[in-house]
Design a protein around this motif. Structure first.
Motif, PDB file in Angstrom:
ATOM      1  N   ILE A   1       0.835  -1.204   0.000  1.00 27.99           N
ATOM      2  CA  ILE A   1       0.000   0.000   0.000  1.00 27.99           C
ATOM      3  C   ILE A   1       0.869   1.255   0.000  1.00 27.99           C
ATOM      4  O   ILE A   1       0.567   2.241  -0.671  1.00 27.99           O
ATOM      5  CB  ILE A   1      -0.950  -0.005   1.210  1.00 27.99           C
ATOM      6  N   SER A   2       1.984   1.209   0.734  1.00 33.41           N
ATOM      7  CA  SER A   2       2.854   2.384   0.834  1.00 33.41           C
ATOM      8  C   SER A   2       3.577   2.704  -0.462  1.00 33.41           C
ATOM      9  O   SER A   2       4.136   3.792  -0.606  1.00 33.41           O
ATOM     10  CB  SER A   2       3.881   2.179   1.954  1.00 33.41           C
ATOM     11  N   THR A   3       3.589   1.768  -1.423  1.00 39.62           N
ATOM     12  CA  THR A   3       4.224   2.057  -2.707  1.00 39.62           C
ATOM     13  C   THR A   3       3.331   2.914  -3.608  1.00 39.62           C
ATOM     14  O   THR A   3       3.784   3.399  -4.643  1.00 39.62           O
ATOM     15  CB  THR A   3       4.570   0.756  -3.469  1.00 39.62           C
ATOM     16  N   VAL A   4       2.081   3.091  -3.214  1.00 39.46           N
ATOM     17  CA  VAL A   4       1.166   3.904  -4.023  1.00 39.46           C
ATOM     18  C   VAL A   4       1.640   5.357  -4.000  1.00 39.46           C
ATOM     19  O   VAL A   4       1.721   5.969  -2.929  1.00 39.46           O
ATOM     20  CB  VAL A   4      -0.282   3.818  -3.490  1.00 39.46           C
ATOM     21  N   PRO A   5       1.979   5.948  -5.137  1.00 38.26           N
ATOM     22  CA  PRO A   5       2.429   7.344  -5.157  1.00 38.26           C
ATOM     23  C   PRO A   5       1.360   8.278  -4.606  1.00 38.26           C
ATOM     24  O   PRO A   5       0.154   8.028  -4.752  1.00 38.26           O
ATOM     25  CB  PRO A   5       2.692   7.612  -6.647  1.00 38.26           C
ATOM     26  N   ILE A   6       1.800   9.364  -3.999  1.00 35.42           N
ATOM     27  CA  ILE A   6       0.875  10.292  -3.377  1.00 35.42           C
ATOM     28  C   ILE A   6      -0.084  10.893  -4.400  1.00 35.42           C
ATOM     29  O   ILE A   6      -1.236  11.204  -4.093  1.00 35.42           O
ATOM     30  CB  ILE A   6       1.665  11.402  -2.634  1.00 35.42           C
ATOM     31  N   GLU A   7       0.373  11.016  -5.658  1.00 33.76           N
ATOM     32  CA  GLU A   7      -0.485  11.571  -6.702  1.00 33.76           C
ATOM     33  C   GLU A   7      -1.656  10.639  -7.012  1.00 33.76           C
ATOM     34  O   GLU A   7      -2.772  11.092  -7.296  1.00 33.76           O
ATOM     35  CB  GLU A   7       0.325  11.823  -7.980  1.00 33.76           C
ATOM     36  N   VAL A   8      -1.394   9.314  -6.974  1.00 32.97           N
ATOM     37  CA  VAL A   8      -2.460   8.338  -7.186  1.00 32.97           C
ATOM     38  C   VAL A   8      -3.481   8.432  -6.057  1.00 32.97           C
ATOM     39  O   VAL A   8      -4.694   8.477  -6.287  1.00 32.97           O
ATOM     40  CB  VAL A   8      -1.878   6.910  -7.264  1.00 32.97           C
ATOM     41  N   LEU A   9      -2.977   8.500  -4.844  1.00 26.07           N
ATOM     42  CA  LEU A   9      -3.864   8.631  -3.690  1.00 26.07           C
ATOM     43  C   LEU A   9      -4.660   9.930  -3.776  1.00 26.07           C
ATOM     44  O   LEU A   9      -5.840   9.976  -3.411  1.00 26.07           O
ATOM     45  CB  LEU A   9      -3.039   8.604  -2.405  1.00 26.07           C
ATOM     46  N   GLY A  10      -4.021  10.986  -4.298  1.00 28.73           N
ATOM     47  CA  GLY A  10      -4.710  12.264  -4.444  1.00 28.73           C
ATOM     48  C   GLY A  10      -5.933  12.163  -5.326  1.00 28.73           C
ATOM     49  O   GLY A  10      -6.989  12.721  -5.020  1.00 28.73           O
ATOM     50  N   GLY A  11      -5.811  11.432  -6.443  1.00 31.75           N
ATOM     51  CA  GLY A  11      -6.972  11.241  -7.312  1.00 31.75           C
ATOM     52  C   GLY A  11      -8.101  10.539  -6.598  1.00 31.75           C
ATOM     53  O   GLY A  11      -9.281  10.892  -6.757  1.00 31.75           O
ATOM     54  N   GLY A  12      -7.757   9.536  -5.781  1.00 26.81           N
ATOM     55  CA  GLY A  12      -8.780   8.806  -5.035  1.00 26.81           C
ATOM     56  C   GLY A  12      -9.457   9.655  -3.985  1.00 26.81           C
ATOM     57  O   GLY A  12     -10.686   9.641  -3.849  1.00 26.81           O
ATOM     58  N   VAL A  13      -8.674  10.456  -3.240  1.00 28.91           N
ATOM     59  CA  VAL A  13      -9.284  11.211  -2.155  1.00 28.91           C
ATOM     60  C   VAL A  13     -10.062  12.418  -2.679  1.00 28.91           C
ATOM     61  O   VAL A  13     -10.978  12.902  -1.999  1.00 28.91           O
ATOM     62  CB  VAL A  13      -8.236  11.646  -1.095  1.00 28.91           C
ATOM     63  N   ILE A  14      -9.724  12.914  -3.863  1.00 25.62           N
ATOM     64  CA  ILE A  14     -10.559  13.966  -4.457  1.00 25.62           C
ATOM     65  C   ILE A  14     -11.985  13.459  -4.598  1.00 25.62           C
ATOM     66  O   ILE A  14     -12.954  14.153  -4.283  1.00 25.62           O
ATOM     67  CB  ILE A  14      -9.992  14.402  -5.823  1.00 25.62           C
ATOM     68  N   VAL A  15     -12.112  12.209  -5.065  1.00 22.34           N
ATOM     69  CA  VAL A  15     -13.435  11.607  -5.208  1.00 22.34           C
ATOM     70  C   VAL A  15     -14.072  11.373  -3.848  1.00 22.34           C
ATOM     71  O   VAL A  15     -15.228  11.741  -3.604  1.00 22.34           O
ATOM     72  CB  VAL A  15     -13.349  10.277  -5.988  1.00 22.34           C
ATOM     73  N   MET A  16     -13.314  10.779  -2.924  1.00 23.22           N
ATOM     74  CA  MET A  16     -13.866  10.412  -1.621  1.00 23.22           C
ATOM     75  C   MET A  16     -14.260  11.635  -0.799  1.00 23.22           C
ATOM     76  O   MET A  16     -15.333  11.673  -0.196  1.00 23.22           O
ATOM     77  CB  MET A  16     -12.862   9.553  -0.854  1.00 23.22           C
ATOM     78  N   PHE A  17     -13.397  12.643  -0.762  1.00 29.18           N
ATOM     79  CA  PHE A  17     -13.710  13.824   0.034  1.00 29.18           C
ATOM     80  C   PHE A  17     -14.852  14.613  -0.591  1.00 29.18           C
ATOM     81  O   PHE A  17     -15.667  15.216   0.109  1.00 29.18           O
ATOM     82  CB  PHE A  17     -12.470  14.707   0.181  1.00 29.18           C
TER      83      PHE A  17
END
Length: 461
Positions: free
Chosen positions: A358-374
């Motif tokens: 999970i920690s290998t996921v780049p922060i930019e990838v996580l950013g796309g996900g949390v834009i949707v979630m938030f």
């Protein structure tokens, strides 16, 4: 996705019914997929805010891996409290617990840039807040009158608004990259937007488990694109242990007024959310109202799960609303199906290699996900507000609470002369907005006179 071959209609509406394992296991894993990303994201956000770092060279990087593991492990434990129960604890319903986004606006100011040393204060607040949350189970049903949709909708909307900035920062390259040439680069935004586009496409143009897992699959798509750009490093996966157990007092415990007040206040908000989720499950899955025993049991489990998590270095737990919708969609009310999902989460939490991946996921990838979630958190708040009867009185309450809450959040410097504890609590935006809305809703007369709101409504006519 309702499959009548799983059981009769009466059985499907029975929380104590166990479908055949061939159906129960996939249904249980589906519940995990629906909440998995949302469950581990708060740990990554809080660790990043504290300055743990996202690279293997960071000395505090193992601490982030531990927090990711514990997010999974204690989500599973808290879910078992709900599905199996422990005395009065637990609703004995298919309620999925997970790490709560609601507490992030409180946690970030407490740890921002302070490193691992700040985590002891966080854990002290989580422990006390969890115990306070547990105590709410004794009388939560009696105080619901003070929390109409006007208040709860405002609070949920404020939580989402407090988080959307984090999503944009992550998509652009993360907080550490602010001010650098790489921050906001086309490559960063391309990766983030792949996640958003794929998530939306799967959510609206597919059905079943694929639609339910749209955010997870969107992240996988973004992850693949990031790999093609050379943004993924697997160095830590090979070095991660095969098995690791939770460590009591991992970060220690330190008690501060700001943390305790903040977590107790947000524990109250979380308890209200759990009451709503419990009612949603019984209505959507069984076509009935939740009993007082189920509501109090669910609240007890919420608080106990949070308090225990704090003792082991994990973040607060609450019921997950997305799984409420999943039960209504599948039509399977079995709590034992969710128990299977909880066991899966616990197993993942004991395997550090899962956290390392999970920690290998780049922060930019996580950013796309949390834009949707938030964004969905904001949308959920607006959905709750749609049930409000928008009288002049309610408009005034909403306007004042939103203006002060959001204003203090956007301009924290306005409180530079306040004591440290008050500054942390007020600049979250959520607590002042909630407090103002609750007080005004209780003290203002049911209908304000036309004259008293003339100036407010006059500019809108």
């Amino acid at each position: 996705m309702t499959d009548t071959s799983i059981g009769s209609p009466a059985e499907l509406r029975d929380p104590n019914y166990t479908p055949p394992l061939a159906q129960a296991i996939p249904l249980g894993i589906q519940h995990v997929l629906a909440m998995f990303v949302s469950n581990v994201t708060p740990a990554i956000i809080v660790a990043g805010a504290a300055g743990f770092g996202f690279g293997s060279n960071s000395p505090d990087f193992p601490q982030m891996l531990y927090m990711i593991q514990m997010s999974m492990f204690f989500a599973g434990i808290a879910t078992l409290f709900q599905t199996i129960g422990l005395g009065p604890v637990g609703a004995r319903l298919p309620i999925v617990q997970g790490t709560s986004f609601a507490f992030i606006p409180i946690m970030i100011p407490l740890v921002a840039g302070k490193g691992v040393e700040a985590m002891s204060v966080l854990m002290g607040g989580i422990l006390v807040g969890g115990l306070f949350h547990f105590c709410l189970g004794f009388f939560i049903g009696k105080i619901r009158f003070a929390l109409p949709p006007l208040v709860t909708g405002l609070v949920v909307t404020m939580i989402g608004l407090a988080l959307v900035k984090v999503g944009i920062q992550y998509a652009a390259g993360g907080v550490p990259a602010i001010g650098t040439e790489e921050y906001g680069s086309l490559q960063n935004w391309t990766v983030a937007m792949v996640v958003v586009v794929v998530t939306l496409a799967l959510k609206f143009f597919t059905r079943g488990m694929i639609a339910v897992s749209a955010v997870l699959l969107g992240l996988i798509a973004g992850y693949i694109v990031a790999m093609l750009f050379g943004m993924v490093n697997f160095g830590n996966v090979g070095r991660a242990a095969t098995l690791a157990l939770p460590n009591p007092m991992h970060f220690g415990l330190e008690f501060s007024a700001a943390a305790i007040i903040g977590f107790c206040a947000m524990g109250f908000v979380s308890a209200v959310e759990t009451v709503g989720d419990t009612s949603g499950i019984t209505k959507g899955g069984a076509g009935r109202e939740a009993t007082d025993k189920e509501i109090s049991g669910a609240t007890f489990a919420d608080g106990l799960g949070t308090a225990i998590a704090g003792l082991f270095g994990a973040l607060p737990n609450t019921s997950f609303s997305q799984n409420v919708g999943l039960i209504a969609m599948t039509g399977v009310m079995s709590r034992h199906v969710v128990t299977i999902g909880a066991i899966f989460l616990i197993v993942c939490g004991l395997i550090p290699k899962v956290g390392a991946i999970i920690s290998t996921v780049p922060i930019e990838v996580l950013g796309g996900g949390v834009i949707v979630m938030f964004g969905m958190v904001v949308a959920s708040g607006i959905s709750i507000l749609s049930d409000v009867a928008w009288s002049r009185r309610n408009m005034v309450i909403f306007a004042i609470a939103l203006s002060l809450g959001l204003g203090l959040q956007l301009e924290p410097g306005a409180l530079q002369h306040m004591p440290g504890t008050m500054k942390i609590l007020l600049t979250s935006g959520i607590l002042p907005a909630a407090l103002i809305a609750i007080i005004l809703n209780l003290v203002l007369p049911a209908e304000l006179s036309a004259e008293s709101t003339e100036e407010v409504s006059g500019g809108m006519s």
